[in-house]
Design a protein around this motif. Structure first.
Motif: not given
Length: 183
Positions: A19, A22, A94
């Protein structure tokens, strides 16, 4: 197949790395991250938008609403705004959660660039020029130590200094305001 806690942890790390890669890839493609929170007021559609650019610029776009809409839809706008800031905070989470990937990429790039520049100037016959090859590796080692130990100290010290000098700073600002008002 039975999943052990250690295997589960490794799978989660692998998934987080995927993730992170990406997210990094899309950030480079798009020039940053865009967080958009659409909503409707009456028959009109609006959205709160925040763009987090790779050069650390953060740009917020707020809809242009008239005062009547602001008063009439204040509770709904408050809820939408809370949702939007939650999504922005989650985007930062994130990004910071992927710190290992960012550090690995930056370390790799720095070592690669330093190694190329050192190799082009390398004179193998001289021992000093060969020892210069250790500079990129030394950089990576000390960078990690600085991030681990010195950076938190610097941040805490900065807040301490700010806290100690805030009354003085407030006094200076108050005097400047008074002189502007009196002139």
């Amino acid at each position: 197949m039975t999943k052990t806690p250690k295997l589960e942890e490794q799978l989660q790390t692998l998934k987080a790395s995927k993730e992170a890669a990406e997210l990094l890839w899309h950030s480079f493609e798009d020039g940053g991250m865009t967080i958009e929170t659409p909503f409707t007021l009456g028959h009109n559609s609006y959205s709160f938008t925040t763009v987090i650019q790779l050069d650390a610029d953060i740009i917020n776009y707020f809809p242009n609403l008239c005062n009547e809409d602001l008063k009439l839809y204040q509770p709904k706008l408050s809820n939408v705004m809370k949702k939007h800031w939650y999504e922005v905070e989650f985007a930062f989470f994130k990004l910071s959660n992927n710190k290992k990937l960012w550090n690995l990429l930056s370390d790799t790039v720095v070592v690669f660039i330093n190694a190329i520049s050192v190799i082009t100037m390398l004179d193998v016959e001289k021992l000093e020029s060969v020892s210069v090859m250790l500079i990129p590796l030394t950089y990576v080692f000390f960078r990690k130590k600085i991030i681990e130990h010195i950076s938190p100290l610097i941040v805490r010290s900065a807040f301490f200094v700010y806290k100690k000098f805030k009354p003085l700073l407030d006094k200076v600002i108050k005097n400047q305001k008074a002189s502007i008002i009196n002139s």
